[in-house]
Scaffold this motif. Structure first.
Motif, PDB file in Angstrom:
ATOM      1  N   VAL A  96       0.701  -1.157  -0.059  1.00  0.00           N
ATOM      2  CA  VAL A  96      -0.348   0.192  -0.133  1.00  0.00           C
ATOM      3  C   VAL A  96       0.838   1.011  -0.201  1.00  0.00           C
ATOM      4  CG1 VAL A  96      -2.235   1.013   1.633  1.00  0.00           C
ATOM      5  CG2 VAL A  96      -1.665  -0.628   0.773  1.00  0.00           C
ATOM      6  N   ARG A  97       1.803   1.391   0.351  1.00  0.00           N
ATOM      7  CA  ARG A  97       3.289   2.524   0.581  1.00  0.00           C
ATOM      8  C   ARG A  97       4.227   1.897  -0.019  1.00  0.00           C
ATOM      9  NH1 ARG A  97       2.339   6.157   4.917  1.00  0.00           N
ATOM     10  NH2 ARG A  97       0.436   6.663   5.612  1.00  0.00           N
ATOM     11  N   ASN A  98       4.850   3.359  -0.232  1.00  0.00           N
ATOM     12  CA  ASN A  98       6.322   3.023  -1.297  1.00  0.00           C
ATOM     13  C   ASN A  98       6.963   3.857   0.106  1.00  0.00           C
ATOM     14  OD1 ASN A  98       5.560   1.441  -3.677  1.00  0.00           O
ATOM     15  ND2 ASN A  98       5.128   3.598  -4.234  1.00  0.00           N
ATOM     16  N   PRO A  99       7.984   2.968   0.740  1.00  0.00           N
ATOM     17  CA  PRO A  99       9.281   3.418   1.570  1.00  0.00           C
ATOM     18  C   PRO A  99       9.897   4.013   1.093  1.00  0.00           C
ATOM     19  CG  PRO A  99       9.618   0.929   1.355  1.00  0.00           C
ATOM     20  CD  PRO A  99       8.363   1.944   0.803  1.00  0.00           C
ATOM     21  N   SER A 100      10.573   5.841   1.697  1.00  0.00           N
ATOM     22  CA  SER A 100      11.534   6.313   0.592  1.00  0.00           C
ATOM     23  C   SER A 100      13.466   5.619   1.081  1.00  0.00           C
ATOM     24  CB  SER A 100      11.537   7.197   1.512  1.00  0.00           C
ATOM     25  OG  SER A 100      11.754   7.178   3.155  1.00  0.00           O
ATOM     26  N   LEU A 101      14.417   5.795   0.570  1.00  0.00           N
ATOM     27  CA  LEU A 101      15.593   5.266   0.962  1.00  0.00           C
ATOM     28  C   LEU A 101      15.984   5.396   2.165  1.00  0.00           C
ATOM     29  CD1 LEU A 101      17.279   6.377  -2.482  1.00  0.00           C
ATOM     30  CD2 LEU A 101      16.463   3.659  -1.878  1.00  0.00           C
ATOM     31  N   LYS A 102      15.281   6.567   3.162  1.00  0.00           N
ATOM     32  CA  LYS A 102      15.998   6.719   4.334  1.00  0.00           C
ATOM     33  C   LYS A 102      15.024   5.610   5.211  1.00  0.00           C
ATOM     34  CE  LYS A 102      16.559  10.611   7.076  1.00  0.00           C
ATOM     35  NZ  LYS A 102      16.832  11.885   7.437  1.00  0.00           N
ATOM     36  N   THR A 103      13.434   5.028   5.002  1.00  0.00           N
ATOM     37  CA  THR A 103      13.104   4.135   5.754  1.00  0.00           C
ATOM     38  C   THR A 103      13.458   3.329   5.160  1.00  0.00           C
ATOM     39  OG1 THR A 103      11.074   5.620   6.055  1.00  0.00           O
ATOM     40  CG2 THR A 103      10.856   3.524   5.534  1.00  0.00           C
ATOM     41  N   ILE A 104      14.099   2.799   4.086  1.00  0.00           N
ATOM     42  CA  ILE A 104      14.451   1.221   3.896  1.00  0.00           C
ATOM     43  C   ILE A 104      15.678   1.192   4.658  1.00  0.00           C
ATOM     44  CG2 ILE A 104      15.747   0.113   2.102  1.00  0.00           C
ATOM     45  CD1 ILE A 104      13.753   0.743   0.140  1.00  0.00           C
ATOM     46  N   GLU A 105      16.273   1.996   4.989  1.00  0.00           N
ATOM     47  CA  GLU A 105      17.646   2.342   5.994  1.00  0.00           C
ATOM     48  C   GLU A 105      17.513   2.062   7.380  1.00  0.00           C
ATOM     49  OE1 GLU A 105      19.569   6.622   4.747  1.00  0.00           O
ATOM     50  OE2 GLU A 105      21.045   5.116   3.313  1.00  0.00           O
ATOM     51  N   LYS A 106      16.141   2.559   7.841  1.00  0.00           N
ATOM     52  CA  LYS A 106      15.651   2.339   8.970  1.00  0.00           C
ATOM     53  C   LYS A 106      15.470   0.862   9.701  1.00  0.00           C
ATOM     54  CE  LYS A 106      14.015   6.768  10.529  1.00  0.00           C
ATOM     55  NZ  LYS A 106      12.924   7.649  10.257  1.00  0.00           N
ATOM     56  N   ILE A 107      14.459  -0.478   8.397  1.00  0.00           N
ATOM     57  CA  ILE A 107      14.161  -0.923   8.458  1.00  0.00           C
ATOM     58  C   ILE A 107      15.609  -2.016   7.987  1.00  0.00           C
ATOM     59  CG2 ILE A 107      13.273  -2.565   7.166  1.00  0.00           C
ATOM     60  CD1 ILE A 107      10.934  -0.704   7.044  1.00  0.00           C
ATOM     61  N   ALA A 108      16.346  -1.585   7.461  1.00  0.00           N
ATOM     62  CA  ALA A 108      17.586  -2.372   7.413  1.00  0.00           C
ATOM     63  C   ALA A 108      18.541  -2.683   8.673  1.00  0.00           C
ATOM     64  CB  ALA A 108      18.005  -2.290   6.127  1.00  0.00           C
ATOM     65  N   LYS A 109      18.094  -1.161   9.803  1.00  0.00           N
ATOM     66  CA  LYS A 109      18.827  -1.339  10.370  1.00  0.00           C
ATOM     67  C   LYS A 109      18.376  -2.034  11.707  1.00  0.00           C
ATOM     68  CE  LYS A 109      21.000   1.753  13.863  1.00  0.00           C
ATOM     69  NZ  LYS A 109      21.761   3.262  14.193  1.00  0.00           N
ATOM     70  N   ALA A 110      16.992  -1.989  11.286  1.00  0.00           N
ATOM     71  CA  ALA A 110      16.093  -2.702  12.475  1.00  0.00           C
ATOM     72  C   ALA A 110      16.660  -4.174  12.536  1.00  0.00           C
ATOM     73  CB  ALA A 110      14.600  -2.615  12.781  1.00  0.00           C
ATOM     74  N   LEU A 111      16.635  -4.477  10.946  1.00  0.00           N
ATOM     75  CA  LEU A 111      16.775  -6.144  10.325  1.00  0.00           C
ATOM     76  C   LEU A 111      18.023  -6.432  11.089  1.00  0.00           C
ATOM     77  CD1 LEU A 111      14.202  -6.616   8.350  1.00  0.00           C
ATOM     78  CD2 LEU A 111      13.991  -6.784  10.230  1.00  0.00           C
ATOM     79  N   ASP A 112      19.044  -5.541  11.348  1.00  0.00           N
ATOM     80  CA  ASP A 112      20.417  -5.458  11.167  1.00  0.00           C
ATOM     81  C   ASP A 112      21.488  -6.896   9.910  1.00  0.00           C
ATOM     82  OD1 ASP A 112      23.477  -5.706  12.191  1.00  0.00           O
ATOM     83  OD2 ASP A 112      22.448  -7.769  13.187  1.00  0.00           O
ATOM     84  N   VAL A 113      20.777  -5.599   8.355  1.00  0.00           N
ATOM     85  CA  VAL A 113      21.169  -6.152   7.892  1.00  0.00           C
ATOM     86  C   VAL A 113      21.608  -5.487   6.801  1.00  0.00           C
ATOM     87  CG1 VAL A 113      19.596  -8.169   7.160  1.00  0.00           C
ATOM     88  CG2 VAL A 113      18.689  -6.363   6.098  1.00  0.00           C
ATOM     89  N   GLU A 114      22.326  -5.265   5.703  1.00  0.00           N
ATOM     90  CA  GLU A 114      22.243  -4.181   4.860  1.00  0.00           C
ATOM     91  C   GLU A 114      22.063  -3.305   3.916  1.00  0.00           C
ATOM     92  OE1 GLU A 114      26.240  -3.863   3.703  1.00  0.00           O
ATOM     93  OE2 GLU A 114      27.165  -5.753   4.387  1.00  0.00           O
ATOM     94  N   ALA A 115      21.291  -2.213   3.568  1.00  0.00           N
ATOM     95  CA  ALA A 115      20.017  -1.960   3.502  1.00  0.00           C
ATOM     96  C   ALA A 115      19.806  -3.074   1.714  1.00  0.00           C
ATOM     97  CB  ALA A 115      19.912  -0.625   2.649  1.00  0.00           C
ATOM     98  N   TYR A 116      20.708  -2.983   1.083  1.00  0.00           N
ATOM     99  CA  TYR A 116      21.022  -3.661  -0.898  1.00  0.00           C
ATOM    100  C   TYR A 116      20.024  -4.815  -0.805  1.00  0.00           C
ATOM    101  CZ  TYR A 116      24.569  -6.820  -0.219  1.00  0.00           C
ATOM    102  OH  TYR A 116      25.807  -7.449   0.344  1.00  0.00           O
ATOM    103  N   LYS A 117      20.206  -5.454   0.733  1.00  0.00           N
ATOM    104  CA  LYS A 117      19.945  -6.660   0.664  1.00  0.00           C
ATOM    105  C   LYS A 117      17.980  -7.118   0.366  1.00  0.00           C
ATOM    106  CE  LYS A 117      23.939  -8.958   2.966  1.00  0.00           C
ATOM    107  NZ  LYS A 117      24.397 -10.547   4.042  1.00  0.00           N
ATOM    108  N   LEU A 118      17.438  -6.565   1.292  1.00  0.00           N
ATOM    109  CA  LEU A 118      16.120  -5.895   0.593  1.00  0.00           C
ATOM    110  C   LEU A 118      15.890  -5.876  -0.666  1.00  0.00           C
ATOM    111  CD1 LEU A 118      15.582  -3.867   4.295  1.00  0.00           C
ATOM    112  CD2 LEU A 118      14.957  -5.674   4.097  1.00  0.00           C
ATOM    113  N   LEU A 119      16.359  -5.632  -1.185  1.00  0.00           N
ATOM    114  CA  LEU A 119      16.467  -4.992  -2.827  1.00  0.00           C
ATOM    115  C   LEU A 119      16.564  -5.864  -3.316  1.00  0.00           C
ATOM    116  CD1 LEU A 119      17.023  -1.016  -2.117  1.00  0.00           C
ATOM    117  CD2 LEU A 119      14.810  -2.425  -2.115  1.00  0.00           C
ATOM    118  N   LYS A 120      17.837  -7.008  -2.856  1.00  0.00           N
ATOM    119  CA  LYS A 120      18.210  -7.714  -3.850  1.00  0.00           C
ATOM    120  C   LYS A 120      17.485  -8.872  -4.800  1.00  0.00           C
ATOM    121  CE  LYS A 120      22.696 -10.501  -3.867  1.00  0.00           C
ATOM    122  NZ  LYS A 120      23.588 -11.204  -2.894  1.00  0.00           N
TER     123      LYS A 120
END
Length: 67
Positions: free
Chosen positions: A43-67
């Protein structure tokens, strides 16, 4: 598969792998639980800043969420 679909699939996979609820992810990332839910439902498209926050919370590098 779209980039959004890949992101959602990876987000849910990492979250479930770590046995983290949407509520806990929201707490760890500083976002609202309904926002996390909206992202996962597409429903929503997160910004790059939000993706970075989520990645940090999951303890993964942000690019792995987009891979």
């Amino acid at each position: 598969m779209t980039l959004q679909t890949k992101f959602i699939k990876n987000l849910v996979a990492f979250r479930k792998q770590d046995k983290i609820s949407q509520e806990k992810l929201a707490e760890l990332s500083g976002l609202h639980q309904t926002y996390i839910s909206d992202i996962e439902r597409g429903v929503r498209n997160p910004s790059l800043k939000t993706i970075e926050k989520i990645a940090k919370a999951l303890d993964v590098e942000a690019y792995k969420l987009l891979k």
